[in-house]
Design a protein around this motif. Structure first.
Motif, PDB file in Angstrom:
ATOM      1  N   GLN A  20       0.827  -1.206   0.000  1.00 30.78           N
ATOM      2  CA  GLN A  20       0.000   0.000   0.000  1.00 30.78           C
ATOM      3  C   GLN A  20       0.865   1.262   0.000  1.00 30.78           C
ATOM      4  O   GLN A  20       0.509   2.256  -0.630  1.00 30.78           O
ATOM      5  CB  GLN A  20      -0.955  -0.032   1.183  1.00 30.78           C
ATOM      6  N   GLY A  21       1.999   1.195   0.680  1.00 32.51           N
ATOM      7  CA  GLY A  21       2.930   2.321   0.635  1.00 32.51           C
ATOM      8  C   GLY A  21       3.476   2.535  -0.762  1.00 32.51           C
ATOM      9  O   GLY A  21       3.572   3.670  -1.244  1.00 32.51           O
ATOM     10  N   TYR A  22       3.808   1.437  -1.426  1.00 34.10           N
ATOM     11  CA  TYR A  22       4.269   1.533  -2.809  1.00 34.10           C
ATOM     12  C   TYR A  22       3.194   2.152  -3.702  1.00 34.10           C
ATOM     13  O   TYR A  22       3.503   2.942  -4.594  1.00 34.10           O
ATOM     14  CB  TYR A  22       4.652   0.159  -3.347  1.00 34.10           C
ATOM     15  N   LEU A  23       1.930   1.793  -3.466  1.00 33.89           N
ATOM     16  CA  LEU A  23       0.849   2.397  -4.250  1.00 33.89           C
ATOM     17  C   LEU A  23       0.839   3.906  -4.078  1.00 33.89           C
ATOM     18  O   LEU A  23       0.704   4.652  -5.047  1.00 33.89           O
ATOM     19  CB  LEU A  23      -0.508   1.836  -3.819  1.00 33.89           C
ATOM     20  N   GLN A  24       0.981   4.357  -2.850  1.00 36.41           N
ATOM     21  CA  GLN A  24       0.968   5.792  -2.584  1.00 36.41           C
ATOM     22  C   GLN A  24       2.134   6.501  -3.262  1.00 36.41           C
ATOM     23  O   GLN A  24       2.015   7.651  -3.677  1.00 36.41           O
ATOM     24  CB  GLN A  24       0.985   6.059  -1.084  1.00 36.41           C
ATOM     25  N   LEU A  25       3.254   5.801  -3.382  1.00 33.82           N
ATOM     26  CA  LEU A  25       4.428   6.380  -4.032  1.00 33.82           C
ATOM     27  C   LEU A  25       4.385   6.254  -5.552  1.00 33.82           C
ATOM     28  O   LEU A  25       5.212   6.841  -6.248  1.00 33.82           O
ATOM     29  CB  LEU A  25       5.697   5.698  -3.511  1.00 33.82           C
ATOM     30  N   TYR A  34       4.840   3.375  -7.145  1.00 32.21           N
ATOM     31  CA  TYR A  34       5.712   2.273  -7.563  1.00 32.21           C
ATOM     32  C   TYR A  34       4.845   1.026  -7.725  1.00 32.21           C
ATOM     33  O   TYR A  34       4.720   0.204  -6.834  1.00 32.21           O
ATOM     34  CB  TYR A  34       6.831   2.058  -6.560  1.00 32.21           C
ATOM     35  N   LEU A  35       4.217   0.935  -8.890  1.00 31.95           N
ATOM     36  CA  LEU A  35       3.219  -0.109  -9.122  1.00 31.95           C
ATOM     37  C   LEU A  35       3.786  -1.522  -9.181  1.00 31.95           C
ATOM     38  O   LEU A  35       3.140  -2.447  -8.669  1.00 31.95           O
ATOM     39  CB  LEU A  35       2.416   0.211 -10.374  1.00 31.95           C
ATOM     40  N   PRO A  36       4.958  -1.753  -9.773  1.00 35.03           N
ATOM     41  CA  PRO A  36       5.459  -3.135  -9.780  1.00 35.03           C
ATOM     42  C   PRO A  36       5.653  -3.695  -8.368  1.00 35.03           C
ATOM     43  O   PRO A  36       5.266  -4.827  -8.084  1.00 35.03           O
ATOM     44  CB  PRO A  36       6.798  -3.032 -10.526  1.00 35.03           C
ATOM     45  N   GLY A  37       6.232  -2.911  -7.483  1.00 35.50           N
ATOM     46  CA  GLY A  37       6.434  -3.359  -6.102  1.00 35.50           C
ATOM     47  C   GLY A  37       5.116  -3.539  -5.374  1.00 35.50           C
ATOM     48  O   GLY A  37       4.936  -4.496  -4.612  1.00 35.50           O
ATOM     49  N   ALA A  38       4.193  -2.623  -5.618  1.00 35.07           N
ATOM     50  CA  ALA A  38       2.881  -2.704  -4.977  1.00 35.07           C
ATOM     51  C   ALA A  38       2.166  -3.977  -5.392  1.00 35.07           C
ATOM     52  O   ALA A  38       1.635  -4.720  -4.549  1.00 35.07           O
ATOM     53  CB  ALA A  38       2.043  -1.486  -5.349  1.00 35.07           C
ATOM     54  N   ARG A  39       2.172  -4.252  -6.677  1.00 30.58           N
ATOM     55  CA  ARG A  39       1.461  -5.431  -7.181  1.00 30.58           C
ATOM     56  C   ARG A  39       2.098  -6.722  -6.665  1.00 30.58           C
ATOM     57  O   ARG A  39       1.400  -7.661  -6.318  1.00 30.58           O
ATOM     58  CB  ARG A  39       1.416  -5.413  -8.700  1.00 30.58           C
TER      59      ARG A  39
END
Length: 57
Positions: free
Chosen positions: A11-16, A18-23
């Motif tokens: 979820q933090g990656y989503l906010q930033l 950074y979609l690959p890490g988020a997914r």
């Protein structure tokens, strides 16, 4: 690799943005806990992030 940490980092990656890490993190969270209380919400985030990736290409 703690489930809550995967979800939170995803979820933090989503906010930033950074979609690959988020997914990756959100997907791993759901694979480990498909029946979690927040699974529907996390699935929706995963689906929406996939749409965002598709729009970028």
């Amino acid at each position: 690799d703690a489930p809550d940490a995967l979800r939170d980092r995803g979820q933090g990656y989503l906010q930033l943005g950074y979609l690959p890490g988020a997914r990756e993190d959100l997907g791993r969270y759901l694979m480990r806990h498909p029946d979690a209380d927040d699974a529907a919400q996390v699935r929706a985030q995963l689906i929406e992030s996939g749409r965002a990736v598709a729009r970028r290409h």
